[in-house]
Every structure is written in structure tokens, then in C-alpha cells.
Design an enzyme around this catalytic site. Structure first.
Site, short mmCIF file in Angstrom:
data_model
loop_
_atom_site.label_atom_id
_atom_site.label_comp_id
_atom_site.label_asym_id
_atom_site.label_seq_id
_atom_site.Cartn_x
_atom_site.Cartn_y
_atom_site.Cartn_z
N CYS A 118 67.38 -75.98 3.64
CA CYS A 118 67.05 -74.56 3.62
C CYS A 118 68.01 -73.77 4.51
CB CYS A 118 65.61 -74.35 4.09
SG CYS A 118 64.97 -72.67 3.83
N CYS A 119 68.26 -74.25 5.71
CA CYS A 119 69.19 -73.57 6.61
C CYS A 119 70.61 -73.56 6.03
CB CYS A 119 69.19 -74.23 7.98
SG CYS A 119 67.69 -73.92 8.96
N CYS A 202 64.49 -67.12 11.29
CA CYS A 202 63.67 -66.70 10.15
C CYS A 202 62.19 -66.71 10.55
CB CYS A 202 63.89 -67.64 8.97
SG CYS A 202 65.61 -67.70 8.39
N CYS A 229 70.00 -74.74 13.51
CA CYS A 229 70.13 -74.57 12.06
C CYS A 229 71.41 -75.20 11.53
CB CYS A 229 70.11 -73.08 11.70
SG CYS A 229 71.53 -72.15 12.31
#
Length: 258
Positions: A118-119, A202, A229
Site C-alpha cells: 500500500c505504501c 495517512c 513507509c
């Protein structure tokens, strides 16, 4: 010219005692429009932008909007763009919306492996998409943040981007940062900092931090082994190799720094 970590050793030694603004001036003079400030709109980064703007250094400011940021962070970006006339704020975005990504791949951030992907998709990939536009990225990483960043130097390499990473605040302590921001009302401070967020990412993966917790305790609290991240090379650990830069930088990178 080929640049390696070993080749930066002497210049890192000279820059270690330089004031942040002197490092910014050195980078601007050396790279001009081929250098940019990279910030996620946290307070150290916005203070760095304030220093550059006050000195009339016309940097691009690169900001990655993951699509799942707090509204306060986007406000900080917009306010910085409004009040810092010497800087050009450039926003990068992922290819897919978060809704589209979730529909296709599920809620990735619920596992360590998914968080990494995701990162990578929402933070690192948008940055890598502009590879070649800049030869140096200036960021606000500090040794005082601890962890992998405790060994950050003024200059490092970003092998994936083929660029230098510059850290003018590497030796700025937490106390020095606090004093500098408190003394200058012109620094745009993300409102989340006043709400208990010591570091900000986030919204699904960032929470406030208790007074007795470490600075990064609020990041990926649901994944105990995750701290970073991966967008910053220093967080990923040492990598062997070098980057190719234009020969016009050779004298500046070998000679007196400031």
C-alpha cells in the site's frame, strides 16, 4: 560522474557543522531547478520550506497526496503554497483512487505485507514516476528522530531515483526545532501536531501519541513491527552502489561546501 556514499564522505564532514540555511543555499546554488524539497507537510518539513522561502530560494516543493490524508495535511499544503511565494508546490498522486485499489486488492494495510504494498503504491510509486526530473531531493529527516534515522547524514544517495538526498536538519535536535518553530509565526504548522500527532501519515494508519510514547508510536499502531513507509532510502537501510550525475556538479561536490 559517478557518486557513491564513500565519495560523499569528505563533503558530509564539512556539512556536518553547517547551518540548515547554508546547506539549502549550497544545494540551490549547485543544482538550481534540478533540486526540490520533498515534504509530507509535517512541521520539520514546513520549517525547512520557511527557511528557503525567507532566503528567496525558489525551490519546487514536492508533496505526495496519497488520497487518504487528513484534511489538515491538505490544508497545510494549500496554506504553504499561499504564503510562500518563492516556492512552487507540486502535488503527486497515485494512479488509482484508494477506493479502486481496495476494490481490486482489498484493505492492504491490515497486514505487514499489505502495508508495504500500500505504501509503495500510494507514496513511493508516485515519486518514482518523476524519476529524472531532479538530481537532488531535500528533506527534513533528523538524527533526533531516532531509529533508522539516527545515522542520517547531510548527504546520501537515492539509488531508485538516481538522485542525491539532502538532509539540512540532520544535526538539528528536537529542542532546537521546537525553539525555531516557536520563534517564527510564519512557519505553517500542520494542525494535527496540536492534536497529539507527533508524526503524520495517512489517516487509517496514523494515531495520536501519548506523552510517554516514542515519537513514531502513532504510525501503524496496529502493526507493531512497522515503523516506516519506505519512501526515504535511509529508512530502508544501507544499499551499495552509486548514481550518475552530470559532470557539471563535480567541482561543487568535491570542493568547499559552504
Amino acid at each position: 560522474m559517478r557518486v557513491t556514499e564513500a565519495g560523499l564522505e569528505a563533503l558530509n564532514g564539512r556539512l556536518a557543522g553547517a547551518a540548515p540555511l547554508d546547506v539549502l543555499r549550497f544545494v540551490h546554488q549547485t543544482f538550481g531547478r534540478r533540486a526540490a524539497i520533498l515534504t509530507s507537510m509535517q512541521r520539520a518539513g514546513t520549517w525547512l520550506c520557511r527557511l528557503a522561502d525567507q532566503a528567496g530560494l525558489d525551490f519546487d516543493v514536492v508533496f505526495v497526496d496519497t488520497g487518504v490524508l487528513h484534511e489538515q495535511t491538505r490544508w497545510t499544503r494549500d496554506e504553504l503554497a499561499r504564503t510562500h511565494g518563492n516556492l512552487r508546490v507540486i502535488t503527486l498522486s497515485p494512479e488509482r483512487t484508494f477506493a479502486a485499489q481496495t476494490a481490486e486488492e482489498g484493505l492492504l494495510y491490515l497486514s505487514v505485507e499489505g502495508q508495504e504494498r500500500c505504501c509503495d503504491l500510494r507514496k513511493t510509486a508516485p515519486l518514482h514516476a518523476i524519476r529524472g526530473r531532479y538530481d537532488a531531493f531535500v528533506s527534513a529527516l533528523r538524527q533526533g528522530e531516532g531509529g533508522a534515522r539516527s545515522k542520517v547524514r547531510p548527504l546520501g544517495l537515492d539509488l531508485a531515483m538516481g538522485a542525491l538526498r539532502v538532509h539540512p536538519l540532520a544535526h538539528v535536535t528536537n529542542e532546537e526545532l521546537d525553539r525555531a518553530i516557536a520563534a517564527d509565526p510564519g512557519v505553517v504548522v500542520n494542525p494535527l501536531h496540536a492534536m497529539g500527532f507527533r508524526t503524520i501519515g495517512c489517516f487509517p494508519c496514523t494515531t495520536p501519541v501519548l506523552p510517554d510514547e516514542s515519537e513514531r508510536a502513532g504510525r501503524w499502531r496496529h502493526l507493531a513491527s512497522v515503523q516506516y513507509c519506505g519512501i526515504n532510502p535511509v529508512d530502508r537501510g544501507a544499499a551499495e552502489g552509486g548514481i550518475e550525475l552530470d559532470d557539471r556538479y563535480a567541482e561543487a561536490l568535491a570542493g568547499p561546501a559552504v
